[in-house]
Design an enzyme around this catalytic site. Sequence first.
Site, short mmCIF file in Angstrom:
data_model
loop_
_atom_site.label_atom_id
_atom_site.label_comp_id
_atom_site.label_asym_id
_atom_site.label_seq_id
_atom_site.Cartn_x
_atom_site.Cartn_y
_atom_site.Cartn_z
N HIS A 14 -66.10 -24.38 -69.05
CA HIS A 14 -66.57 -25.26 -70.13
C HIS A 14 -65.40 -25.91 -70.85
O HIS A 14 -65.48 -27.07 -71.29
CB HIS A 14 -67.46 -24.48 -71.08
CG HIS A 14 -68.72 -24.02 -70.44
ND1 HIS A 14 -69.79 -24.85 -70.20
CD2 HIS A 14 -69.08 -22.81 -69.93
CE1 HIS A 14 -70.75 -24.18 -69.58
NE2 HIS A 14 -70.34 -22.95 -69.41
N ASP A 20 -62.24 -32.88 -70.57
CA ASP A 20 -62.25 -34.08 -69.72
C ASP A 20 -62.78 -35.21 -70.59
O ASP A 20 -64.01 -35.39 -70.75
CB ASP A 20 -63.15 -33.85 -68.50
CG ASP A 20 -63.15 -35.02 -67.54
OD1 ASP A 20 -62.82 -36.16 -67.97
OD2 ASP A 20 -63.48 -34.83 -66.35
N ARG A 23 -65.30 -37.84 -69.09
CA ARG A 23 -66.66 -37.27 -68.98
C ARG A 23 -67.33 -37.16 -70.34
O ARG A 23 -68.41 -37.71 -70.58
CB ARG A 23 -66.56 -35.89 -68.33
CG ARG A 23 -67.81 -35.04 -68.48
CD ARG A 23 -67.45 -33.57 -68.32
NE ARG A 23 -68.59 -32.69 -68.42
CZ ARG A 23 -68.99 -32.10 -69.55
NH1 ARG A 23 -68.36 -32.34 -70.69
NH2 ARG A 23 -70.03 -31.28 -69.56
N GLY A 47 -79.33 -28.13 -67.96
CA GLY A 47 -78.02 -27.52 -67.75
C GLY A 47 -77.15 -27.75 -68.96
O GLY A 47 -76.06 -28.32 -68.87
N ASP A 69 -80.88 -23.94 -69.89
CA ASP A 69 -79.81 -23.45 -69.03
C ASP A 69 -80.20 -22.06 -68.55
O ASP A 69 -80.83 -21.30 -69.30
CB ASP A 69 -78.46 -23.41 -69.75
CG ASP A 69 -77.29 -23.54 -68.78
OD1 ASP A 69 -77.17 -22.68 -67.87
OD2 ASP A 69 -76.50 -24.49 -68.92
N GLU A 98 -87.41 -25.30 -62.70
CA GLU A 98 -88.51 -25.15 -61.76
C GLU A 98 -89.56 -24.15 -62.26
O GLU A 98 -90.71 -24.16 -61.80
CB GLU A 98 -87.98 -24.69 -60.39
CG GLU A 98 -87.14 -25.73 -59.66
CD GLU A 98 -85.68 -25.76 -60.09
OE1 GLU A 98 -84.90 -26.52 -59.49
OE2 GLU A 98 -85.30 -25.00 -61.02
N GLU A 113 -75.41 -33.39 -67.26
CA GLU A 113 -74.13 -33.59 -66.58
C GLU A 113 -74.17 -32.72 -65.34
O GLU A 113 -73.74 -31.59 -65.34
CB GLU A 113 -72.96 -33.23 -67.51
CG GLU A 113 -71.63 -33.79 -67.03
CD GLU A 113 -71.00 -32.95 -65.93
OE1 GLU A 113 -71.42 -33.10 -64.75
OE2 GLU A 113 -70.11 -32.16 -66.24
N GLU A 122 -72.67 -28.86 -55.37
CA GLU A 122 -73.39 -27.94 -56.27
C GLU A 122 -74.90 -28.12 -56.18
O GLU A 122 -75.65 -27.23 -56.53
CB GLU A 122 -72.95 -28.04 -57.74
CG GLU A 122 -71.53 -27.58 -57.98
CD GLU A 122 -71.18 -27.57 -59.47
OE1 GLU A 122 -72.09 -27.62 -60.32
OE2 GLU A 122 -69.98 -27.49 -59.77
N HIS A 265 -61.79 -34.20 -64.19
CA HIS A 265 -61.78 -32.87 -63.56
C HIS A 265 -62.43 -32.91 -62.18
O HIS A 265 -62.26 -31.97 -61.40
CB HIS A 265 -62.46 -31.84 -64.46
CG HIS A 265 -63.96 -31.89 -64.45
ND1 HIS A 265 -64.68 -32.86 -65.13
CD2 HIS A 265 -64.87 -31.09 -63.85
CE1 HIS A 265 -65.97 -32.65 -64.94
NE2 HIS A 265 -66.12 -31.58 -64.17
#
Length: 323
Positions: A14, A20, A23, A47, A69, A98, A113, A122, A265
């Site tokens: 994190h 970054d 971002r 997330g 998350d 889900e 993100e 990922e 990153h």
Amino acid sequence: MDYYFGSYAETEIHEVMLKDAVRTESYRDCFYLNKDFFKDKIVLDVGCGTGILSMFAAKSGAKHVYAVDNSTIILKAKEIVQRNGLSDKITFIRGEVEHIQLPVETVDCIVSEWMGYFLLFEGMFDSVITARDRWLAPDGIMAPSYANIQIAGLEDADWVNDKYHFWNDVYGFDYSCMKGTFLDDGQVDIARKDSIISEPFVIKELALDSITPPELDFKTPFTLKFTKKARLHALCGWFDIRFDFPAPGATPVFFSTGPAATPTHWKQTTFVLDGALDVDTGSVLEGVFECKKSKENARELEVVVEYVVPASGEKKRQTFTVR
């Protein structure tokens, strides 16, 4: 908890993402430059990590933010939000999109993100699609809204020597067994701007409000036109991101992870050819680029590059893993 969600419980990852600036400031600008749009909107953060995007949304006038998350980092995010006086604006829900339920039927914006190396590493965007299809209102927006993947030719003999040929002779000893999978893996590293020797070619475009999971796997013919006489060592890949808004007067936001842009990153992902090719200004390399989820690990990518050697017409095929 599996290794993926466990990895996001660590502070270090994190810290890297928050530091970054390309971002984080792009997401900040998405909200802060468009406060009129976000006023009184319901936002879903998929997330959420440490909650930075949720707080940007809340500070931009969102009516409420639901932050989801499945990592234990959500416990820190709750504390951070409380420390910043935004607990009344942000509700945290731990779990996978889900399987969770939201206390609302629809949301006006889904922010996430989700991007990995070479954009799709990922495999997180599959979950964002699930959230979109479950909760995004018909006139809702995705943030970001658009992405593409590009490749270009790269010449960098020094980099190849440092990463690959270095192992041939280490203080007089043969270390060649340490070369490992250099030619089999996508190499995540910073590529110098002056190492790019062709025009970029877009191999995939993603309209994030409509793309489906099967469409994340792709196979695209490509043509690289070279801008100088050089030796082609590799194909360099990166992605661009855009935040668009339907409202009049809204401010779109864009950033690139390409070699000509400020480094991020995500760096770039480079696919090294098994033999360098001599190319001339104006000549082209034609081929097919295939990218799909790995059968062994759906968060990894399998890449197949087929191309025709310009000088000889020889057809070549290489396979890579992005991991």
